[in-house]
Design a protein around this motif. Structure first.
Motif, short mmCIF file in Angstrom:
data_model
loop_
_atom_site.label_atom_id
_atom_site.label_comp_id
_atom_site.label_asym_id
_atom_site.label_seq_id
_atom_site.Cartn_x
_atom_site.Cartn_y
_atom_site.Cartn_z
N SER B 239 0.82 -1.21 0.00
CA SER B 239 0.00 0.00 0.00
C SER B 239 0.86 1.26 0.00
O SER B 239 0.58 2.20 -0.74
CB SER B 239 -0.90 0.04 1.23
OG SER B 239 -1.47 -1.21 1.44
N LEU B 240 1.89 1.26 0.83
CA LEU B 240 2.76 2.44 0.88
C LEU B 240 3.39 2.71 -0.49
O LEU B 240 3.47 3.85 -0.94
CB LEU B 240 3.87 2.24 1.92
CG LEU B 240 3.51 2.64 3.35
CD1 LEU B 240 4.66 2.32 4.29
CD2 LEU B 240 3.17 4.13 3.41
N THR B 241 3.82 1.62 -1.13
CA THR B 241 4.43 1.78 -2.45
C THR B 241 3.42 2.36 -3.43
O THR B 241 3.72 3.27 -4.20
CB THR B 241 4.92 0.41 -2.96
OG1 THR B 241 5.72 -0.17 -1.94
CG2 THR B 241 5.71 0.56 -4.23
N LEU B 242 2.19 1.82 -3.34
CA LEU B 242 1.14 2.30 -4.24
C LEU B 242 0.88 3.79 -4.02
O LEU B 242 0.83 4.58 -4.97
CB LEU B 242 -0.12 1.50 -3.96
CG LEU B 242 -1.27 1.62 -4.93
CD1 LEU B 242 -1.98 0.27 -5.01
CD2 LEU B 242 -2.27 2.66 -4.46
N PHE B 243 0.78 4.17 -2.75
CA PHE B 243 0.55 5.59 -2.43
C PHE B 243 1.65 6.46 -3.00
O PHE B 243 1.41 7.46 -3.67
CB PHE B 243 0.52 5.78 -0.92
CG PHE B 243 -0.86 5.67 -0.34
CD1 PHE B 243 -1.93 6.36 -0.91
CD2 PHE B 243 -1.09 4.90 0.78
CE1 PHE B 243 -3.20 6.25 -0.38
CE2 PHE B 243 -2.36 4.79 1.32
CZ PHE B 243 -3.42 5.46 0.74
N SER B 244 2.89 6.07 -2.71
CA SER B 244 3.98 6.95 -3.12
C SER B 244 4.09 7.00 -4.64
O SER B 244 4.45 8.03 -5.21
CB SER B 244 5.30 6.54 -2.47
OG SER B 244 5.53 5.19 -2.69
N LEU B 245 3.74 5.89 -5.30
CA LEU B 245 3.76 5.93 -6.77
C LEU B 245 2.72 6.90 -7.29
O LEU B 245 2.95 7.62 -8.26
CB LEU B 245 3.50 4.53 -7.33
CG LEU B 245 4.71 3.61 -7.37
CD1 LEU B 245 4.29 2.20 -7.72
CD2 LEU B 245 5.71 4.13 -8.39
N ASN B 246 1.55 6.92 -6.64
CA ASN B 246 0.52 7.86 -7.08
C ASN B 246 0.96 9.30 -6.91
O ASN B 246 0.77 10.13 -7.79
CB ASN B 246 -0.77 7.62 -6.31
CG ASN B 246 -1.55 6.47 -6.90
OD1 ASN B 246 -1.44 6.21 -8.10
ND2 ASN B 246 -2.32 5.79 -6.09
N PHE B 247 1.55 9.58 -5.73
CA PHE B 247 2.04 10.95 -5.51
C PHE B 247 3.13 11.30 -6.52
O PHE B 247 3.15 12.38 -7.10
CB PHE B 247 2.59 11.10 -4.09
CG PHE B 247 1.51 11.15 -3.05
CD1 PHE B 247 0.43 12.01 -3.23
CD2 PHE B 247 1.56 10.37 -1.92
CE1 PHE B 247 -0.59 12.07 -2.28
CE2 PHE B 247 0.55 10.43 -0.96
CZ PHE B 247 -0.52 11.27 -1.15
N LEU B 248 3.99 10.31 -6.75
CA LEU B 248 5.08 10.53 -7.71
C LEU B 248 4.51 10.82 -9.09
O LEU B 248 4.97 11.72 -9.79
CB LEU B 248 5.95 9.27 -7.75
CG LEU B 248 7.18 9.32 -8.63
CD1 LEU B 248 8.15 10.37 -8.13
CD2 LEU B 248 7.87 7.97 -8.67
N GLY B 249 3.47 10.08 -9.44
CA GLY B 249 2.83 10.27 -10.75
C GLY B 249 2.27 11.67 -10.89
O GLY B 249 2.52 12.35 -11.89
#
Lengths: 539, 267
Positions: B239-249
Motif C-alpha cells: 500500500s505504501l508503495t502504491l501511495f507513493s507511486l501515485n504521488f510521484l505520478g
C-alpha cells in the motif's frame, strides 16, 4: 429607461481567492428594467461575464463576490444560499449561452430539454408542458414544432439550436435573461435573425435582458443602454445611441475605431504585375464520405493569386473555405485538380519532395490557443522550422534570426524563453505569424487569423499582417467569415457557397455591385449590422 | 516529493538487501514458527519460522523488479502502438486497434500457462508475459489522447513547416500525451505487482522459498485469523508503495507540464 429597475447592482467586487492582485471586477454598478436590454461590452478579461455569472451564484471555482449587492425580487442576490439560488436560476433569471453546439445535451430530445424547466419550476404536467413547449418553440421561430419536439440537437442547424436554447431559457418565464455572446458562434445571416428574435421577445414579453458581447456592431442592433467595461471597471455607461456615437471615454472610442470598416488602405493595395502568378489553383475538389454519402466540400474551384496580392475567401460555416485553405497547403484531403505554386505542381508531390516545398507555403491558423505547441518555448516554436530547412543553423545564428522575427511581429525579442500559456491571444497570434514568416514563404494562407482575437487586438494584428505581406511581396489567401475584415484586407474576394466559388472579383466592385443573389444576401446581413450603426452615427 | 523520496529509499533498500537483511531468506527456526514481532524478529516470523522482515526485503526486490520491468515493456510497446494508431488514424488505426481488441479477448491465464509450458518457468518470461498484457490498456489510453491532440492546429502547423510524420510524433505528439501516460504508469506498477502475486499463487511465477510481496500477501491471507502480522506487514509495504507511486505520478505530471498546475485561465 422604462419604469423601475428590476435588477440593481451596486459596487460589485469579485476577486479570486488567494490572489494578491487586484479584484477582477471592481466596483461595478448597473441596473436593468423590464423590457430593457443592457449590453455589457468589453474585451476578454474585462470581467463582463463574471459580473453576470455572479448574479446566479455561478462563479468559477476560486472566484468570490467580495463586495457589493444586487437587488432583485426584494432580495440581495449575493446573500442567498444555494437552495434559494436554485429556485431563481431558470425561474427568475435564465441564461442563453454562446455556443449552441455545446449548450444542448446531445442525448436528450429538444422537447425534453425545453420541458424540463417547466416541469421543474412551474410544476406543470407532461401534457401541459408539452403544449406550452410547442407554442414556445413556434414563438422562437421553429416551424413544425410538434414534430421537431422529438428530434435531437444534432438534427438542428446552429441557428436553430440557438433558438432552442432561447426557448429553453424562456421555458419557466424568467423576468431577466442573461445572454452571453449568443450570436458570436453563428453565421452572419443567422446572427441577424437571432438578434431580431431576441429583440422581439424582449418587447413582447417585457423581458429584461443583460446582453454580454464584445461585438459593437451587434450591440448597436439590440441594446437600449450600454455599459463599457475595461479591466474590471465600468469606464462608460449610458444610452446606446449616445455611447456608440459620441463616446466620452478614450477606451470606448478606441473600441469603436478598431471596428473594421471601409475599403483597403491605399498603402497596402496590390501594385504588382497583373500577369504574374504566385498560386494557380484549377478544378480543385475535395470529397468527404459522411455515412456512405459523398459530400463535395470543395467543388471544382479555380483561383489564382499574384505575388503581393491578397485574395479573400468569404463564406458561411460549411461553405468549404477552410477545407479549400487546407487543401492548398496540402494538409487536408485533395481529391482532384491542380495546385501550381510558381513552377511547381504541388498537387503531384508527396513525402520528402512535398516536405522540401513546404517552406514556400505557410499557414496562420484561426485559434492561437491551439496552433502553438503548449510544451515548446517561443524560441523552439520559431527555430524549429528554421533549423529544419537549414535557413539558420548554430545557436547564435538561430538566436539572432528568432529575435529579429519577434521584433518584426512586435514582440520583445527576449521573449524566446516563454511558453505559449504566458502569452495573451494576440501575442500568440504574433508568434504564429513569426513562425510562418520564418521560412520566407511565397504564399501565406491565413485561415480566420483574427476571429479569435479582441477587436482592438484584431486591428493591430491585421495591420501587422498586411504590412509584412506587402513589404515582402508575399501572396496571401485570406479566409474569413467577417466581410468587413475581408474588405479591409483583400484586393480581390471570392465568395464560397456549398463548396463552390459563386462570385469572384475586385473587392470594392464586389462590395458595391454584387452580381450573385447569395453575395447580396451575405452583404445585406452584415450591412444590416454596419448600416444601422452608420445611420445612428449621422443622427 | 515524499513519493519520490520513498521510491528512492525503496530502490536503495532493494539494492542493499543482501547486506542489510538480518537473516537468510530461507533460514528457518522452527522453534520460533509463527511468532509475533519481537526484538530478534522485528516483524515476526512466518509459519515455517522464517524472519518476515527478511522475506519482505527479498520479496521487495522481486516485486519492484517485476513491477518496473513489466511496466517498462508495456510502456514502450503501448505508447508506440497508441501513438502510431492514433496519429495515422483511418484504416491503419482500425487494424491496429482490432489487434488490440483480439489480444484483449484472449484469456490471459491460458496464454501465460502456455508460455510457461513451452518455454519453462523463468523470471524473464514473467516480465514479458505481464508486460504483453498490460500494454493493451496503455495503447488504448495513448491512442485516445493522440486522437484529441491530433486535432490541434500545432500538429497541422508542424506538418506545414515540413516536419516528417515520425518527427511530429516524437516532438509534438509524445510530449503532449505524456501526462495521462505517467499517471497510468504509476497505476500499472502496483497492478503488475498484484498480477505477479496471482501468478505466483498459481505456481506460475515466483516459487517458494523465494518470495515476493504478492506471494507474502497471498500466504498471509491464509493465516490471517491466527497470525495477522503475516498479512499486515507485506500489505502495508504494497500500500505504501502504491501511495507513493501515485504521488510521484501526480508530481511528475505537473513537473512535465510547463503550465504547471492548471488553474482557471480567467474569463
Amino acid at each position: 429607461m422604462s419604469g423601475e429597475a428590476l435588477l440593481t447592482v451596486r459596487d460589485l467586487v469579485i476577486a479570486f481567492a488567494g490572489s494578491e492582485s487586484a479584484p477582477v471586477v471592481n466596483g461595478v454598478d448597473f441596473h436593468v428594467g423590464s423590457g430593457e436590454t443592457l449590453a455589457i461590452v468589453g474585451e476578454s478579461g474585462s470581467g463582463k461575464t463574471l459580473s453576470c455569472l455572479s448574479l446566479l451564484g455561478l462563479l468559477p471555482p476560486g472566484a468570490r463576490v467580495t463586495g457589493g449587492n444586487a437587488r432583485f425580487d426584494n432580495a440581495d442576490q449575493f446573500r442567498l444560499d444555494e437552495s434559494q439560488l436554485r429556485r431563481i436560476r431558470g425561474r427568475r433569471i435564465a441564461m442563453v449561452f454562446q455556443d449552441p453546439m455545446t449548450a444542448l445535451n446531445p442525448y436528450l430530445t429538444i422537447g425534453a430539454q425545453v420541458m424540463e424547466p417547466m416541469r421543474h419550476h412551474l410544476g406543470l404536467s407532461r401534457a401541459e408542458s408539452r403544449s406550452r413547449t410547442i407554442a414556445l418553440l413556434e414563438e422562437t421561430g421553429i416551424a413544425d414544432a410538434a414534430r421537431r419536439l422529438n428530434q435531437f440537437p444534432h438534427e438542428f442547424s446552429g441557428g436553430m439550436r440557438q433558438r432552442v436554447g432561447i426557448a429553453m431559457a424562456l421555458a419557466a418565464e424568467p423576468a431577466l435573461l442573461i445572454a452571453d455572446e449568443p450570436t458570436s458562434a453563428l453565421d452572419v445571416t443567422v446572427q441577424a435573425q437571432i438578434l431580431t428574435l431576441l429583440r422581439d421577445l424582449s418587447a413582447s414579453r417585457g423581458l429584461a435582458m443583460l446582453f454580454i458581447s464584445h461585438d459593437l456592431d451587434v450591440v448597436r442592433r439590440i441594446a437600449s443602454r450600454v455599459l463599457v467595461m475595461e479591466a474590471g471597471r465600468v469606464v462608460e455607461s449610458g444610452d446606446a445611441g449616445t455611447v456608440l456615437t459620441t463616446p466620452e471615454h478614450p477606451y470606448t472610442r478606441k473600441l469603436l475605431e478598431s471596428l473594421p470598416s471601409g475599403p483597403k488602405p491605399d498603402e497596402f493595395r496590390f501594385t504588382g504585375r497583373s500577369d504574374a502568378r504566385a498560386l494557380d489553383v484549377s478544378h480543385l475538389s475535395v470529397t468527404y464520405r459522411v455515412s456512405g454519402e459523398a459530400l463535395q466540400a470543395v467543388d471544382d474551384v479555380n483561383l489564382f493569386i499574384r505575388p503581393g496580392e491578397v485574395v479573400g475567401i468569404v463564406g458561411e460555416s460549411g461553405s468549404g473555405k477552410t477545407t479549400l485553405a487546407r487543401a492548398v497547403v496540402r494538409i487536408g484531403r485533395l481529391d482532384g485538380g491542380e495546385i501550381r505554386l510558381g513552377d511547381v505542381a504541388l498537387h503531384q508531390l508527396d513525402g520528402g519532395a512535398l516536405r522540401r516545398q513546404r517552406r514556400r507555403v505557410q499557414m496562420v491558423f484561426q485559434d492561437p490557443y491551439s496552433s502553438l505547441d503548449p510544451r515548446m518555448t517561443i524560441f523552439e516554436t520559431i527555430a524549429g522550422p528554421l533549423r529544419l530547412h537549414r535557413i539558420a543553423s548554430g545557436r547564435e545564428a538561430l538566436d539572432s534570426r528568432v529575435r529579429q522575427l519577434l521584433e518584426e511581429v512586435g514582440l520583445p525579442p527576449e521573449w524566446g524563453g516563454r511558453f505559449p500559456h504566458e502569452l495573451s491571444g494576440g501575442q500568440r497570434q504574433r508568434v504564429a505569424i513569426a513562425r510562418a514568416l520564418a521560412l520566407e514563404p511565397e504564399l501565406l494562407v491565413a485561415d480566420e487569423p483574427v476571429s479569435a482575437l479582441d477587436v482592438t487586438i484584431q486591428a493591430l494584428v491585421l495591420r501587422l499582417l498586411q504590412g509584412l505581406v506587402k513589404q515582402r511581396g508575399i501572396a496571401m489567401l485570406f479566409v474569413s467569415h467577417d466581410l468587413a475584415v475581408v474588405r479591409q484586407v483583400a484586393d480581390r474576394v471570392a465568395v464560397m457557397q456549398s463548396g463552390r466559388i459563386v462570385e469572384c472579383g475586385d473587392t470594392e466592385t464586389l462590395f458595391s455591385a454584387p452580381v450573385e443573389s447569395y453575395t447580396r444576401e451575405l452583404l445585406a446581413a452584415s450591412r444590416g449590422v454596419a448600416e444601422s450603426g452608420a445611420t445612428e452615427m449621422q443622427a | 516529493m515524499a513519493g519520490l523520496a520513498f521510491m528512492l529509499l525503496l530502490a536503495l533498500v532493494a539494492l542493499l538487501t543482501p547486506w542489510i537483511a538480518p537473516y537468510g531468506y530461507e533460514e528457518q527456526d522452527l522453534a520460533l514458527a509463527a511468532s509475533p514481532p519481537s526484538l530478534a524478529h522485528w516483524l515476526g516470523t512466518d509459519t515455517l519460522g522464517r524472519d518476515l522482515l527478511t522475506r519482505i526485503l527479498y520479496g521487495g526486490r522481486v516485486s519492484l523488479a517485476v513491477g518496473f520491468a513489466a511496466t517498462a515493456v508495456s510502456l514502450i510497446v503501448g505508447v508506440a502502438w497508441g501513438i502510431v494508431a492514433g496519429y495515422l488514424g483511418g484504416r491503419v488505426d482500425a487494424w491496429m486497434m482490432r489487434i488490440v481488441d483480439i489480444l484483449y479477448a484472449l484469456p490471459f491465464m491460458i496464454f501465460v500457462i502456455l508460455l510457461t509450458v513451452v518455454f519453462g518457468r523463468s523470471f524473464l518470461l514473467l516480465f514479458l508475459a505481464i508486460g504483453l498484457v498490460e500494454w493493451l490498456t496503455m495503447a488504448r489510453i495513448v491512442r485516445a489522447q493522440v486522437r484529441s491532440a491530433r486535432q490541434q492546429d500545432y500538429i497541422a502547423a508542424a506538418e506545414v513547416s515540413g516536419l516528417s510524420h515520425a518527427r511530429i510524433m516524437a516532438r509534438h505528439v509524445l510530449p503532449n500525451v505524456l501526462g495521462p501516460v505517467v499517471v497510468y504508469v504509476t497505476l500499472t506498477i502496483p497492478a503488475v505487482m498484484l498480477v505477479e502475486a496471482f501468478l505466483s499463487f498459481l505456481g506460475l511465477g515466483i516459487q517458494p522459498p523465494q518470495s515476493s510481496w504478492g506471494l507474502l500477501v497471498a500466504e498471509g491471507v491464509e493465516t490471517m485469523e491466527e497470525y495477522p502480522w503475516l498479512l499486515l506487514f507485506p500489505g502495508l509495504c504494497l500500500s505504501l508503495t502504491l501511495f507513493s507511486l501515485n504521488f510521484l505520478g501526480d508530481g511528475l505530471r505537473d513537473a512535465l507540464d510547463p503550465r504547471g498546475r492548471l488553474g482557471f485561465r480567467g474569463q
